[in-house]
Write an enzyme that holds these catalytic residues in place. Structure first.
Site, PDB file in Angstrom:
ATOM      1  N   ARG A   1       0.824  -1.214   0.000  1.00  0.00           N
ATOM      2  CA  ARG A   1       0.000   0.000   0.000  1.00  0.00           C
ATOM      3  C   ARG A   1       0.852   1.256   0.000  1.00  0.00           C
ATOM      4  O   ARG A   1       1.903   1.300   0.650  1.00  0.00           O
ATOM      5  CB  ARG A   1      -0.871   0.050   1.261  1.00  0.00           C
ATOM      6  CG  ARG A   1      -2.107  -0.832   1.178  1.00  0.00           C
ATOM      7  CD  ARG A   1      -3.048  -0.546   2.306  1.00  0.00           C
ATOM      8  NE  ARG A   1      -2.339  -0.433   3.568  1.00  0.00           N
ATOM      9  CZ  ARG A   1      -2.851   0.122   4.663  1.00  0.00           C
ATOM     10  NH1 ARG A   1      -4.060   0.612   4.650  1.00  0.00           N
ATOM     11  NH2 ARG A   1      -2.151   0.177   5.778  1.00  0.00           N
TER      12      ARG A   1
ATOM     13  N   SER B   1       7.404  -5.036   7.146  1.00  0.00           N
ATOM     14  CA  SER B   1       7.057  -5.969   8.224  1.00  0.00           C
ATOM     15  C   SER B   1       7.741  -7.327   8.117  1.00  0.00           C
ATOM     16  O   SER B   1       7.087  -8.371   7.960  1.00  0.00           O
ATOM     17  CB  SER B   1       5.544  -6.108   8.283  1.00  0.00           C
ATOM     18  OG  SER B   1       4.997  -4.828   8.431  1.00  0.00           O
TER      19      SER B   1
ATOM     20  N   ASP C   1       5.327  -3.477  11.426  1.00  0.00           N
ATOM     21  CA  ASP C   1       3.882  -3.249  11.591  1.00  0.00           C
ATOM     22  C   ASP C   1       3.442  -3.288  13.054  1.00  0.00           C
ATOM     23  O   ASP C   1       2.489  -2.614  13.446  1.00  0.00           O
ATOM     24  CB  ASP C   1       3.050  -4.229  10.740  1.00  0.00           C
ATOM     25  CG  ASP C   1       3.453  -5.678  10.911  1.00  0.00           C
ATOM     26  OD1 ASP C   1       4.414  -5.963  11.646  1.00  0.00           O
ATOM     27  OD2 ASP C   1       2.801  -6.557  10.294  1.00  0.00           O
TER      28      ASP C   1
HETATM   29  C1  BGC Z   1       7.542 -10.819  10.490  1.00  0.00           C
HETATM   30  C2  BGC Z   1       7.340  -9.659  11.438  1.00  0.00           C
HETATM   31  C3  BGC Z   1       5.945  -9.070  11.278  1.00  0.00           C
HETATM   32  C4  BGC Z   1       4.894 -10.172  11.388  1.00  0.00           C
HETATM   33  C5  BGC Z   1       3.477  -9.652  11.202  1.00  0.00           C
HETATM   34  C6  BGC Z   1       6.400 -11.821  10.618  1.00  0.00           C
HETATM   35  O1  BGC Z   1       6.526 -12.809   9.653  1.00  0.00           O
HETATM   36  O2  BGC Z   1       8.761 -11.464  10.749  1.00  0.00           O
HETATM   37  O3  BGC Z   1       8.310  -8.658  11.239  1.00  0.00           O
HETATM   38  O4  BGC Z   1       5.745  -8.113  12.281  1.00  0.00           O
HETATM   39  O5  BGC Z   1       5.152 -11.166  10.426  1.00  0.00           O
HETATM   40  O6  BGC Z   1       3.301  -9.051   9.979  1.00  0.00           O
END
Ligand code: BGC
Length: 479
Positions: free
Chosen positions: A106, A167, A221
């Protein structure tokens, strides 16, 4: 698809559900779950003794992640985010945000004006080829979307401050430096691990030469979700995602975060990104993993990694139910011992089916029937529906209980008597019982003096990115 929405942070509607310590309850008046299935599903029940073992191990993992001496070998990395201040509701300004964390990417334009937040956004879907192709192409794709959207919105010449929600596990070396440690959630773009994703973004934008950006923050995130919730609720100290992936972050004293090497370490707080998806990668969860977990892991693109995440998150939940249904069909307890091609096809049972099936009112089978039909199981009986719903409930309940035990550890670790947890993610948002299961279980596990609330903090990855950038600007302006 452009969307405009006013900020909204609220609790999911309370729902009447039955919560028991053991296996999910069967509604009276419907066929009972086949006893052989109930017996075989006992291994999916995490009683409070098992959850205590989980909590002790998890706390130990956090301590190891936080300490310099043990950090390198720790699987729960506890990464300092360099976000040291929470919003106070006075943040203002216009920001760009990029949100990459799954198969949708996004671009957002966010205007903060005291307590109001206006967001415009556009969603772009990321193809499988891009998710697993060369890293440069991923960043070229991101830069193209950003440029197109900036032109569309008439901000291409404005050089707005930008927050980049990325994320995946990033080792942060500052608010604008994030080195990718590993990919998760089905991504595997080459040439990104070990590199600073902010530099890669800037390089892609330079290759285009038609937009200017000012990256003020790169964040996870979970951090965005915490910030977004804190903007409305001063008690927020924890951010949690239960969606495609799962992870948590919390506010820790800088003195305890030995990897945080700012010159003034020791005086304030800093948000720690736990990367709790990796809990168990050293065998720490073997005491409660079952064959479905091992199968899901073996077939994933990152075997042996993110084992906690694979027990909980939306990327794997549907497949876990499918594996169980396949097993009980082959053992002759479901679908006439016959099943269907789709039932035996990996990933054909989507995680949203789990939420839909559990959303059927007791004694009714609208959703489950539709889903069975779509899966080529038109001959399914009421008994099959009851059994399938039971499998969904066992697996989603186990996920909710694992998350609850993790949160209990974090609420205690924060150490304040009143703590709000900001939560986002499709599993938490869409599953009809997840919130209530968590409330019940945490109440059971935690000492009564702790007051906690679980708040849906929608759109943290977007609004949170703007807030991190805005708070950094406010603090810098204060000198
Ligand atoms: C990632 C994290 C992320 C989470 C939720 C995981 O696979 O390693 O960095 O916060 O997913 O999106």
């Amino acid at each position: 698809m452009a969307s405009k929405c006013k900020s909204k942070i609220c609790n999911p509607p309370e729902q009447e559900i039955k919560v028991t310590q053991g296996t999910p309850e069967v509604t009276q008046g419907t066929p009972e779950v086949t006893p052989e299935i109930v017996a075989a599903c006992q291994e999916l029940v995490l009683d409070n003794d098992k959850l205590q073992t989980y909590m002790t191990t998890f706390l130990d993992n956090i301590e190891r992640g936080l300490k310099k001496e043990t950090h390198d070998d720790a699987v729960v990395k506890c990464i300092p985010t360099y976000v040291q201040d929470l919003p106070n509701g006075t943040e203002t300004g216009k920001f760009l945000a990029l949100d990459l964390g799954g198969s949708n990417f996004r671009v957002l334009i966010i205007t903060l004006d005291g307590k109001e937040c206006d967001m415009q956004s556009k969603v772009y879907s990321i193809s499988h080829e891009v998710m697993q192709g060369p890293g440069e192409e991923l960043f070229d794709f991101i830069a193209t979307c950003l440029a197109e959207y900036a032109v569309e919105q008439g901000v291409a010449d404005a050089t707005l401050p930008l927050g980049f929600t990325f994320s995946f596990p990033l080792i942060q070396k500052g608010l604008t430096v994030g080195v990718l440690e590993r990919w998760t959630k089905g991504f595997s773009c080459e040439g990104v691990i070990g590199n600073d994703v902010v530099q890669m973004l800037k390089a892609a934008i330079d290759r285009r030469g038609d937009v200017k950006i000012d990256v003020c923050a790169v964040l996870n995130d979970t951090t965005g979700t915490l910030m977004s919730c804190a903007w409305k609720n001063n008690d927020t100290r924890i951010g949690l995602i239960v969606g495609t992936g799962t992870n948590g972050c919390y506010v820790e004293k800088q003195a305890n975060v030995e990897l945080f090497d700012e010159p003034d370490r020791g005086s304030g707080n800093v948000i720690v990104n736990l990367e709790w998806g990796a809990f168990g990668d050293d065998g720490g969860l073997d005491f409660c993993r079952v064959q479905y977990d091992r199968d899901v892991d073996a077939r994933s693109i990152n075997p042996g990694k993110q084992l906690h995440e694979k027990m909980i998150s939306g990327m794997y939940m549907g497949e876990m139910v499918r594996l169980a249904a396949e097993r009980f069909t082959k053992e002759g307890y479901m679908f006439g011992g016959k099943g269907s091609e789709q039932l035996f096809t990996p990933d054909a049972f989507e995680t949203r089916f789990v939420s839909d099936i559990e959303a059927d009112a007791p004694g009714t089978y609208n959703n489950v029937k539709q889903i069975c039909n779509d899966l080529g199981l038109a001959d399914a009986t009421e008994q099959d529906y009851v059994n399938l719903r039971y499998l969904c409930a066992c697996i989603s309940r186990r996920a909710a209980h694992l998350v609850s035990a993790g949160l209990t550890v974090l609420i205690r670790k924060v150490g304040e008597k009143k703590v709000a947890v900001g939560i986002d993610g499709t599993v938490y948002k869409n599953h009809p019982n997840f919130h209530n299961l968590m409330m019940e279980k945490i109440k059971e596990l935690i000492e009564p003096e702790y007051e906690f609330s679980l708040m849906l903090s929608e759109d943290g990855s977007g609004r949170g990115a703007a807030l991190v950038a805005a708070v950094a600007a406010r603090v810098a302006a204060q000198g």
